[in-house]
Scaffold this motif. Sequence first.
Motif, PDB file in Angstrom:
ATOM      1  N   ILE A 111       6.382 -14.392 -37.502  1.00 39.42           N
ATOM      2  CA  ILE A 111       6.763 -13.115 -36.899  1.00 39.42           C
ATOM      3  C   ILE A 111       5.524 -12.274 -36.599  1.00 39.42           C
ATOM      4  CG2 ILE A 111       7.928 -10.909 -37.329  1.00 39.42           C
ATOM      5  CD1 ILE A 111       9.843 -13.137 -36.628  1.00 39.42           C
ATOM      6  N   ASP A 136       4.268 -11.159 -32.917  1.00 42.30           N
ATOM      7  CA  ASP A 136       4.110  -9.732 -32.660  1.00 42.30           C
ATOM      8  C   ASP A 136       2.752  -9.442 -32.016  1.00 42.30           C
ATOM      9  OD1 ASP A 136       5.044  -7.150 -32.633  1.00 42.30           O
ATOM     10  OD2 ASP A 136       4.410  -6.697 -34.673  1.00 42.30           O
ATOM     11  N   ARG A 166      15.469 -11.681 -34.544  1.00 46.89           N
ATOM     12  CA  ARG A 166      14.119 -11.280 -34.158  1.00 46.89           C
ATOM     13  C   ARG A 166      13.487 -12.182 -33.105  1.00 46.89           C
ATOM     14  NH1 ARG A 166      11.607 -11.360 -40.059  1.00 46.89           N
ATOM     15  NH2 ARG A 166      12.953 -13.198 -40.105  1.00 46.89           N
ATOM     16  N   LEU A 182       9.336 -12.483 -29.467  1.00 44.53           N
ATOM     17  CA  LEU A 182      10.118 -11.542 -30.257  1.00 44.53           C
ATOM     18  C   LEU A 182      11.116 -10.814 -29.370  1.00 44.53           C
ATOM     19  CD1 LEU A 182       7.595  -9.865 -32.745  1.00 44.53           C
ATOM     20  CD2 LEU A 182       9.103 -11.826 -33.098  1.00 44.53           C
ATOM     21  N   LYS A 224      12.232  -7.894 -29.448  1.00 41.93           N
ATOM     22  CA  LYS A 224      11.899  -6.505 -29.118  1.00 41.93           C
ATOM     23  C   LYS A 224      11.016  -6.396 -27.886  1.00 41.93           C
ATOM     24  CE  LYS A 224       7.967  -6.022 -32.312  1.00 41.93           C
ATOM     25  NZ  LYS A 224       7.464  -5.226 -33.469  1.00 41.93           N
ATOM     26  N   SER A 251      16.376  -4.547 -35.488  1.00 44.43           N
ATOM     27  CA  SER A 251      15.875  -5.713 -34.760  1.00 44.43           C
ATOM     28  C   SER A 251      16.609  -5.913 -33.440  1.00 44.43           C
ATOM     29  CB  SER A 251      16.009  -6.981 -35.619  1.00 44.43           C
ATOM     30  OG  SER A 251      17.359  -7.402 -35.725  1.00 44.43           O
ATOM     31  N   PHE A 282      18.027 -10.382 -40.685  1.00 40.41           N
ATOM     32  CA  PHE A 282      17.716 -10.818 -39.335  1.00 40.41           C
ATOM     33  C   PHE A 282      18.558 -12.011 -38.906  1.00 40.41           C
ATOM     34  CE2 PHE A 282      13.867  -9.262 -41.529  1.00 40.41           C
ATOM     35  CZ  PHE A 282      13.788  -8.027 -40.907  1.00 40.41           C
ATOM     36  N   SER A 309      10.762  -4.932 -42.866  1.00 43.31           N
ATOM     37  CA  SER A 309       9.927  -5.509 -41.813  1.00 43.31           C
ATOM     38  C   SER A 309       9.737  -7.006 -41.999  1.00 43.31           C
ATOM     39  CB  SER A 309       8.559  -4.822 -41.779  1.00 43.31           C
ATOM     40  OG  SER A 309       7.899  -4.960 -43.036  1.00 43.31           O
TER      41      SER A 309
END
Length: 333
Positions: A10, A14, A61, A76, A78, A124, A245, A307
């Motif tokens: 992750i 990111d 995620r 990801l 996001k 998420s 998640f 997180s």
Amino acid sequence: MGMTLNDAIIASLDEIKEPTTYMQVYKKIMERNYYDFRGGKTPWSTVSASLGNFIRNRDSRVKRIPQKGGNFTYFLSKYESEISITALEVVDNVSTTAPAQVSGPNQGFDERSLHKLLSSFLKSTGVLSKTIFHEQSNAKDSNQKWIHPDMIGIRFLNLHTQTSQAFLKAINRLGTFELLAYEIKKEIKTDYELKKCFFQAVSNSSWANYGYLVTFELNDVLIDEIKRLNQAFGIGIIRLSSNPFESEIVFPAKYKELDFITIDKLCKINPDFERFVEQVEKYITADSRYISALGTELTNFCDSFFSSETESATYCKQKNIPLDKLLEDNGVF
């Protein structure tokens, strides 16, 4: 405690931000020294398998895009709005089978301890959420007990330019966000429990754009009845996981217009709800110069969230929430 492999993946995604291969993720892990593969002969294959597990386990995620030759690139969720539409035209469907929970009684944890798991899952998916403490409501009579949702949430429409954001606000401020309501239960095992919880969710979410019933344990025998109720009343169902998640939207909620009379009533009787509405109003009406600061203020006002799955697993152990078997198998605990 160092990072788990999943947390390292992750963190690497990111930093990379765009769709990338498992080999590039592996290189980023090694570059940053995020994880010790302990002398494994093909650690890049381990990364590839772990990325596949994110998809198979419905981890909110991470998403992937099919490539030629049966390969995939990963990114990801996001960052999805920042990736070109062409690149995202084909995203594979994932299994809707829920991961197995560790067997055993769940009476050892409090229902409200599930809120942080839900807030982490919602964050998420782009939703900021806030717990509504019904104990603080001014209305103490029992007739009001089905008006308060356990949690409320807001999702903002993500537009890329200030011009388009200003244009949408000028046309209709309501189009810039959606409000959601959540009723949370530890378990739903019988048809009677389902009916009682479902119509509590109907009552508590009557004011919101979307209403959800959330449960940690759900008897799969009830799925057909849940589908019928979902189609009839529009309330969605979320199956919550100890790894937040990997929580699952079993059935999505149906959109409805906001009920401002009920919103006004909730503002009058509950200070948590009123402060949430105030924070949202400040954000959506703010001058562009203050958006970033007010966004941070709104995030800090809302419920905290995890997180990483390491944090959530530690929390679940502390709160006596049964861990997913997959977490234990992966050596998180």
